[in-house]
Design a protein around this motif. Structure first.
Motif, PDB file in Angstrom:
ATOM      1  N   ARG A  84     -22.862 -65.105  11.096  1.00  0.00           N
ATOM      2  CA  ARG A  84     -22.971 -65.272  12.546  1.00  0.00           C
ATOM      3  C   ARG A  84     -22.287 -66.547  13.029  1.00  0.00           C
ATOM      4  NH1 ARG A  84     -27.011 -63.872  16.608  1.00  0.00           N
ATOM      5  NH2 ARG A  84     -26.069 -64.582  18.558  1.00  0.00           N
ATOM      6  N   THR A  85     -22.481 -67.643  12.307  1.00  0.00           N
ATOM      7  CA  THR A  85     -22.025 -68.942  12.813  1.00  0.00           C
ATOM      8  C   THR A  85     -20.662 -69.366  12.288  1.00  0.00           C
ATOM      9  OG1 THR A  85     -23.246 -70.099  11.054  1.00  0.00           O
ATOM     10  CG2 THR A  85     -24.387 -69.753  13.157  1.00  0.00           C
ATOM     11  N   ILE A  86     -20.403 -69.147  10.983  1.00  0.00           N
ATOM     12  CA  ILE A  86     -19.159 -69.639  10.388  1.00  0.00           C
ATOM     13  C   ILE A  86     -18.057 -68.596  10.445  1.00  0.00           C
ATOM     14  CG2 ILE A  86     -18.088 -70.520   8.279  1.00  0.00           C
ATOM     15  CD1 ILE A  86     -20.771 -71.717   7.512  1.00  0.00           C
ATOM     16  N   ILE A  87     -18.384 -67.351  10.096  1.00  0.00           N
ATOM     17  CA  ILE A  87     -17.362 -66.308  10.045  1.00  0.00           C
ATOM     18  C   ILE A  87     -17.016 -65.809  11.440  1.00  0.00           C
ATOM     19  CG2 ILE A  87     -16.705 -64.084   9.061  1.00  0.00           C
ATOM     20  CD1 ILE A  87     -17.144 -66.350   7.020  1.00  0.00           C
ATOM     21  N   ASN A  88     -18.036 -65.354  12.170  1.00  0.00           N
ATOM     22  CA  ASN A  88     -17.787 -64.777  13.504  1.00  0.00           C
ATOM     23  C   ASN A  88     -17.862 -65.808  14.622  1.00  0.00           C
ATOM     24  OD1 ASN A  88     -17.542 -62.222  12.341  1.00  0.00           O
ATOM     25  ND2 ASN A  88     -19.738 -61.806  12.523  1.00  0.00           N
ATOM     26  N   ARG A  89     -18.467 -66.952  14.341  1.00  0.00           N
ATOM     27  CA  ARG A  89     -18.666 -68.020  15.325  1.00  0.00           C
ATOM     28  C   ARG A  89     -19.232 -67.459  16.639  1.00  0.00           C
ATOM     29  NH1 ARG A  89     -13.766 -71.367  15.130  1.00  0.00           N
ATOM     30  NH2 ARG A  89     -14.477 -72.027  13.096  1.00  0.00           N
ATOM     31  N   ASP A  90     -20.303 -66.680  16.497  1.00  0.00           N
ATOM     32  CA  ASP A  90     -20.969 -66.030  17.632  1.00  0.00           C
ATOM     33  C   ASP A  90     -22.279 -66.754  17.920  1.00  0.00           C
ATOM     34  OD1 ASP A  90     -21.845 -64.306  19.587  1.00  0.00           O
ATOM     35  OD2 ASP A  90     -22.517 -62.764  18.163  1.00  0.00           O
TER      36      ASP A  90
END
Length: 495
Positions: free
Chosen positions: A381-387
């Motif tokens: 959620r935070t590092i890969i998609n930065r959502d």
């Protein structure tokens, strides 16, 4: 808090080392892969397990406070600080019988960089060329001085995998370390057997077992009842309990709890005024009190008074009035006040989330909390998609090598979690790397604190956190290295 780094606790003086037995260790996060390019080589994420299989070229010695050769025989710096010459030990082999030589070292490091292992962007930033000068000599040519260069060879770059490890898409963990892999059940259990032909002599232990235990209090119970012999703890309350009961290795990290702000354009945190409003709205002391019952250390200093790198400039102080003024300014520019806060669904993270939400909403934000069910989901959620707009994190920067994690967190040349792209920050990081002495490095870090105070790309909520590797009274010979990576080649279980 008085910062401590070293072995603590009362423990009987050991007699002569005894051979045999298996040691079980409940780490922070169960390992899923022994490929150093896949699993971050830090003490909390698998570095200890991988060091047991591959060993490390260099290690940090807590007594001398220097990086010392481990797999390497020596590492020498040139007069102009731009060339480092690594000399290997004679007669070392990988567990498959092939020679541990300069070609293998170069091939492993190049593979690590090509596959973007942890800290590879920093290595590529500083190291211009790697050359096998002969079978026992590797030369590193730097494009800028880095007095602390040996540090990076104590992490994943220094965990050398055998040339035979990679066969097509299949990776087999073959190293020159003191143990070999018997069985890996991803995220559950790892069993290792001692090597009789290890370069440093057969380990005293017959075997190592790494097990997964959910929760830190159950880990303490398991150590008390001899279910395991070592445990990894980082929650303030359990660390405080365990260090009064068990011997072990105590360390501290800087920026042990942070608020990651998504700095990407199009997100609320892409506006520096919104970031500044968040920073002034949240009191780290309140977060610490509600989340950790005051057992931790709240503060906005990147490097607090306990740190060797503490400078003349501290972090900003909370100011609700100023936060409202900044938020009103952002809203006048079109911001709707809505923030999505993301965290792992754990008891402490929930308390942090509620404390942050309450303070943000008190000055006019409209904050929604969303929980990720697992650490893997959180990473996605935070590092890969930065959502996300704001998330709970930790930089865990060591006093030993602060530039490594600072670069990892803030450099534009890597996919940092917060999405910061700043030439000014990149120049400041370069100053830290190339600092000719400690005073110059402290001054350069002080400039980074000034930048953070002005731009607020990330929020510090706890400037210091303790980490404790506790062990049984009968465990001796543990060699702590950098970042809580433990080395087991001389460990034994006494009477």
């Amino acid at each position: 808090m008085t910062a401590t780094r070293g072995i603590v606790g009362d423990q009987a003086v050991p007699g002569a080392p005894t051979d045999g037995g298996r040691l079980s260790f409940a780490g922070y996060m169960p390992i899923t892969s022994l490929d150093p390019t896949v699993t971050p080589a830090t003490g909390s994420t698998g570095g200890t397990e991988m060091a047991a299989v591959y060993d490390v070229l260099m290690r940090y010695d807590a007594d001398s406070r220097k990086f010392e050769p481990q797999m390497a025989k020596s590492l020498e710096e040139s007069v102009d600080h731009l060339t480092w010459t690594l000399t290997l030990r004679d007669g070392v082999t990988f567990s498959d019988g092939t020679p541990f030589d300069a070609d293998a070292v170069v091939a492993s490091i190049e593979r690590y960089n090509q596959k973007s292992g942890m800290f590879a962007p920093l290595f590529n930033e500083v190291v211009q060329n790697i050359t096998a000068k002969d079978s026992a000599t590797v030369e590193f040519t730097l494009n800028k001085p880095w007095l602390n260069f040996p540090a990076i060879l104590s992490y994943g770059h220094g965990m050398i995998v055998a040339p035979s490890s990679q066969q097509g898409d299949k990776f087999t963990p073959i190293g020159a370390g003191p143990f070999t892999v018997e069985n890996l059940q991803p995220a559950q259990q790892l069993d290792l057997n001692a090597r009789s032909d290890y370069w440093g002599g057969k380990p005293h232990l017959d075997a190592l077992r790494f097990v997964a235990i959910a929760g830190e209090k159950p880990k303490i119970d398991a150590l008390k009842t001899d279910g395991v012999e070592m445990i990894y703890l980082r929650d303030a309350d359990t660390v405080n309990v365990a260090k009064e009961v068990f011997p072990g290795f105590l360390d501290f990290t800087n920026m042990s709890m942070v608020g990651n702000i998504n700095n990407s354009l199009g997100r609320p945190g892409g506006d520096p005024v919104v970031r500044q409003a968040m920073a002034y709205a949240i009191d780290p002391e309140i977060v610490n009190e509600r989340a950790r019952d005051g057992a931790g250390v709240g503060g906005s200093d990147m490097f607090g008074p306990q740190s060797f790198w503490h400078g003349e400039v501290g972090g900003i102080l909370p100011d609700a009035v100023k936060a409202r003024e900044l938020l009103d300014q952002a809203k006048a520019g079109g911001f709707d006040g809505k923030i999505t806060y993301v965290a792992v669904n754990s008891p402490e993270a929930q308390q942090v989330a509620l404390a942050v939400q309450a303070q943000l909403n008190a000055v006019g934000f409209d904050t929604t909390i969303e929980y990720a069910s697992t650490t893997t989901d959180m990473v996605m959620r935070t590092i890969i998609n930065r959502d996300y707009d704001l998330s709970l994190g930790a930089l865990d920067i060591s006093d030993i090598d602060p530039e490594i994690r600072l670069f990892n967190a803030l450099s534009s040349t890597r996919n940092n979690t917060i999405g910061l792209k700043s030439p000014d920050m990149d120049a400041l990081l370069s100053d830290v790397l190339s600092a000719p002495d400690d005073n110059a490095k402290r001054a350069a870090i002080n400039e980074i604190q000034k930048f953070v105070n002005e731009e607020q790309p990330i929020l510090t909520w706890s400037s210091t956190g303790e980490v404790f590797i506790a062990w049984s009274d009968h465990v001796y010979g543990v060699k702590p290295s950098v970042d809580l990576i433990m080395l087991f080649d001389k460990v034994f279980i006494g009477d």
